[in-house]
Design a protein around this motif. Structure first.
Motif, PDB file in Angstrom:
ATOM      1  N   HIS A   1     -16.922  -4.290 -97.415  1.00  0.00           N
ATOM      2  CA  HIS A   1     -17.184  -5.422 -96.524  1.00  0.00           C
ATOM      3  C   HIS A   1     -16.848  -5.032 -95.092  1.00  0.00           C
ATOM      4  N   ASP A   2     -17.759  -5.336 -94.176  1.00  0.00           N
ATOM      5  CA  ASP A   2     -17.552  -5.026 -92.766  1.00  0.00           C
ATOM      6  C   ASP A   2     -17.697  -6.330 -91.985  1.00  0.00           C
ATOM      7  N   PRO A   3     -16.582  -6.922 -91.522  1.00  0.00           N
ATOM      8  CA  PRO A   3     -16.662  -8.227 -90.843  1.00  0.00           C
ATOM      9  C   PRO A   3     -17.589  -8.228 -89.631  1.00  0.00           C
ATOM     10  N   ALA A   4     -17.634  -7.121 -88.886  1.00  0.00           N
ATOM     11  CA  ALA A   4     -18.491  -7.081 -87.698  1.00  0.00           C
ATOM     12  C   ALA A   4     -19.964  -7.166 -88.078  1.00  0.00           C
ATOM     13  N   ILE A   5     -20.346  -6.455 -89.134  1.00  0.00           N
ATOM     14  CA  ILE A   5     -21.735  -6.515 -89.590  1.00  0.00           C
ATOM     15  C   ILE A   5     -22.045  -7.897 -90.145  1.00  0.00           C
ATOM     16  N   ARG A   6     -21.094  -8.452 -90.903  1.00  0.00           N
ATOM     17  CA  ARG A   6     -21.303  -9.776 -91.473  1.00  0.00           C
ATOM     18  C   ARG A   6     -21.498 -10.820 -90.372  1.00  0.00           C
ATOM     19  N   ALA A   7     -20.738 -10.687 -89.298  1.00  0.00           N
ATOM     20  CA  ALA A   7     -20.792 -11.690 -88.233  1.00  0.00           C
ATOM     21  C   ALA A   7     -21.973 -11.491 -87.294  1.00  0.00           C
ATOM     22  N   HIS A   8     -22.291 -10.226 -86.963  1.00  0.00           N
ATOM     23  CA  HIS A   8     -23.264  -9.976 -85.899  1.00  0.00           C
ATOM     24  C   HIS A   8     -24.480  -9.169 -86.344  1.00  0.00           C
ATOM     25  N   GLY A   9     -24.493  -8.688 -87.589  1.00  0.00           N
ATOM     26  CA  GLY A   9     -25.599  -7.857 -88.022  1.00  0.00           C
ATOM     27  C   GLY A   9     -25.551  -6.495 -87.359  1.00  0.00           C
TER      28      GLY A   9
ATOM     29  N   LEU B   1     -38.377  13.894 -99.069  1.00  0.00           N
ATOM     30  CA  LEU B   1     -37.615  13.080-100.007  1.00  0.00           C
ATOM     31  C   LEU B   1     -37.910  11.616 -99.744  1.00  0.00           C
ATOM     32  N   VAL B   2     -38.173  10.872-100.817  1.00  0.00           N
ATOM     33  CA  VAL B   2     -38.469   9.439-100.727  1.00  0.00           C
ATOM     34  C   VAL B   2     -37.283   8.670-101.291  1.00  0.00           C
ATOM     35  N   VAL B   3     -36.776   7.713-100.525  1.00  0.00           N
ATOM     36  CA  VAL B   3     -35.613   6.932-100.952  1.00  0.00           C
ATOM     37  C   VAL B   3     -35.971   5.446-100.881  1.00  0.00           C
ATOM     38  N   PRO B   4     -36.509   4.872-101.972  1.00  0.00           N
ATOM     39  CA  PRO B   4     -36.795   3.437-101.972  1.00  0.00           C
ATOM     40  C   PRO B   4     -35.537   2.641-102.297  1.00  0.00           C
ATOM     41  N   LEU B   5     -35.167   1.718-101.415  1.00  0.00           N
ATOM     42  CA  LEU B   5     -34.054   0.818-101.671  1.00  0.00           C
ATOM     43  C   LEU B   5     -34.602  -0.460-102.274  1.00  0.00           C
ATOM     44  N   MET B   6     -34.110  -0.799-103.466  1.00  0.00           N
ATOM     45  CA  MET B   6     -34.648  -1.923-104.215  1.00  0.00           C
ATOM     46  C   MET B   6     -33.508  -2.795-104.713  1.00  0.00           C
ATOM     47  N   ALA B   7     -33.828  -4.050-104.991  1.00  0.00           N
ATOM     48  CA  ALA B   7     -32.838  -4.988-105.511  1.00  0.00           C
ATOM     49  C   ALA B   7     -33.535  -5.989-106.415  1.00  0.00           C
ATOM     50  N   ALA B   8     -32.755  -6.588-107.316  1.00  0.00           N
ATOM     51  CA  ALA B   8     -33.316  -7.579-108.231  1.00  0.00           C
ATOM     52  C   ALA B   8     -33.395  -8.955-107.589  1.00  0.00           C
ATOM     53  N   THR B   9     -32.572  -9.190-106.554  1.00  0.00           N
ATOM     54  CA  THR B   9     -32.550 -10.477-105.871  1.00  0.00           C
ATOM     55  C   THR B   9     -32.379 -10.240-104.374  1.00  0.00           C
ATOM     56  N   GLY B  10     -32.516 -11.297-103.594  1.00  0.00           N
ATOM     57  CA  GLY B  10     -32.229 -11.219-102.177  1.00  0.00           C
ATOM     58  C   GLY B  10     -30.730 -11.341-101.914  1.00  0.00           C
ATOM     59  N   GLY B  11     -30.338 -11.134-100.669  1.00  0.00           N
ATOM     60  CA  GLY B  11     -28.945 -11.293-100.299  1.00  0.00           C
ATOM     61  C   GLY B  11     -28.023 -10.206-100.801  1.00  0.00           C
ATOM     62  N   THR B  12     -28.571  -9.019-101.043  1.00  0.00           N
ATOM     63  CA  THR B  12     -27.757  -7.926-101.587  1.00  0.00           C
ATOM     64  C   THR B  12     -27.274  -6.954-100.514  1.00  0.00           C
ATOM     65  N   GLY B  13     -27.661  -7.154 -99.261  1.00  0.00           N
ATOM     66  CA  GLY B  13     -27.316  -6.190 -98.224  1.00  0.00           C
ATOM     67  C   GLY B  13     -28.221  -4.982 -98.210  1.00  0.00           C
ATOM     68  N   ARG B  14     -29.416  -5.129 -98.786  1.00  0.00           N
ATOM     69  CA  ARG B  14     -30.336  -3.999 -98.919  1.00  0.00           C
ATOM     70  C   ARG B  14     -30.752  -3.432 -97.558  1.00  0.00           C
ATOM     71  N   SER B  15     -31.112  -4.303 -96.623  1.00  0.00           N
ATOM     72  CA  SER B  15     -31.544  -3.826 -95.304  1.00  0.00           C
ATOM     73  C   SER B  15     -30.393  -3.179 -94.546  1.00  0.00           C
ATOM     74  N   THR B  16     -29.206  -3.764 -94.635  1.00  0.00           N
ATOM     75  CA  THR B  16     -28.040  -3.165 -93.992  1.00  0.00           C
ATOM     76  C   THR B  16     -27.775  -1.777 -94.548  1.00  0.00           C
ATOM     77  N   LEU B  17     -27.831  -1.658 -95.871  1.00  0.00           N
ATOM     78  CA  LEU B  17     -27.627  -0.352 -96.498  1.00  0.00           C
ATOM     79  C   LEU B  17     -28.712   0.622 -96.075  1.00  0.00           C
TER      80      LEU B  17
END
Length: 288
Positions: A232-240, A19-35
């Motif tokens: 929203h996850d404050p820990a991820i937002r603050a520390h990645g 199974l191939v799951v490409p994560l894509m977005a129209a702009t940056g800053g969408t949380g794509r890598s975190t997801l």
């Protein structure tokens, strides 16, 4: 938003399925890598999983999130490699392998293949069943450019890979969902497979999303396979997600629902047991 998800770990894929799951977005800053990181960890219960980092090294978070491994520089795209070499190039993050550029951030740019089929071939040669691609191209621009010029485009190429379930990421803001709606409209006009596409709205704060976001989610749910939310996850937002960062329980539960939506989209499209995946032809040996 669908709410009929199986409980517990995902059902394992058949041994010969992929199974191939490409994560894509129209702009940056969408949380794509975190997801991508959270989703891959959930999908790993269904089979061997690899994240493929297509981002530029200076801005990619993956070398910090998954240090180690020989890195993509050890598996040049213009020559065949044994499975052991491909596996040695991957770093490890929990149950997930990660193929990223492991060099220092100031190293010269690494020439990575743009063609999704090359990444599919690398994942297949490495023996992984689930290929999660953290892409870097802007979906809306890519689709519109291909639609107007007749070119194929990266979004189409990712969607046309065998057993691909696209995941579109957008910030859960009024502007974020408007951008997502435009991208979905462009994809529909280009004949791309919206009915097996999952959208994820990533919250930017802990408050309730704007009314425009909720209305857009309902409208998109009629056009896509599913629309899910990542809180929203404050820990991820603050520390990645580097080091020992641990997402909150509701973040992990949301990631599990998204993973199940991806697997359900695949089973709805191709059957409860995915058919055997094609084995890509090997690359020719480089000249002596």
């Amino acid at each position: 938003m669908r709410d009929t998800y199986a409980s517990g770990a995902p059902v394992a894929l058949p041994a010969d399925a992929r199974l191939v799951v490409p994560l894509m977005a129209a702009t940056g800053g969408t949380g794509r890598s975190t997801l991508a990181c959270l989703l891959a960890a959930e999908l790993a219960a269904a089979g061997g999983t690899v994240v493929m980092d297509l981002g530029a090294r200076p801005v990619s978070p993956w070398p910090r999130w998954a240090p180690g491994g020989a890195g993509l520089a050890a598996v040049p795209a213009d020559r065949p490699h044994a499975r052991a070499a491909i596996r040695a190039a991957a770093a490890r993050r929990g149950p997930v392998d990660v193929l990223t550029d492991a060099r220092e951030w100031h190293a010269p740019p690494l020439r990575l293949p743009a063609e999704p089929a090359a990444w599919y071939q690398l994942g297949a040669a490495g023996g992984w069943q689930l290929l999660v691609a953290d892409t870097a191209h802007p979906v809306a621009h890519d689709v519109l450019a291909g639609y107007r010029t007749g070119g194929r485009g990266l979004t189409r190429a990712w969607c046309e890979l065998p057993f691909a379930v696209p995941v579109l990421c957008a910030a859960a803001t009024a502007e974020g969902v408007r951008t997502l709606q435009r991208a979905v409209t462009a994809m529909g006009a280009a004949g791309l497979p919206l009915r097996r596409t999952v959208a994820v709205l990533v919250a930017v704060d802990s408050g309730r999303g704007p009314a425009a976001v909720r209305a857009a989610a309902e409208e998109l749910a009629d056009r896509l396979y599913d629309v899910q939310e990542l809180p929203h996850d404050p820990a991820i937002r603050a520390h990645g997600l580097a080091g020992g960062a641990r997402p909150r329980g509701r973040t992990r539960r949301a990631a599990a629902r998204i993973a199940e939506a991806v697997l359900e989209a695949a089973r709805t499209t191709w059957g409860e047991d995915l058919p055997p995946a094609p084995v890509p032809a090997p690359l020719p040996a480089p000249p002596a």
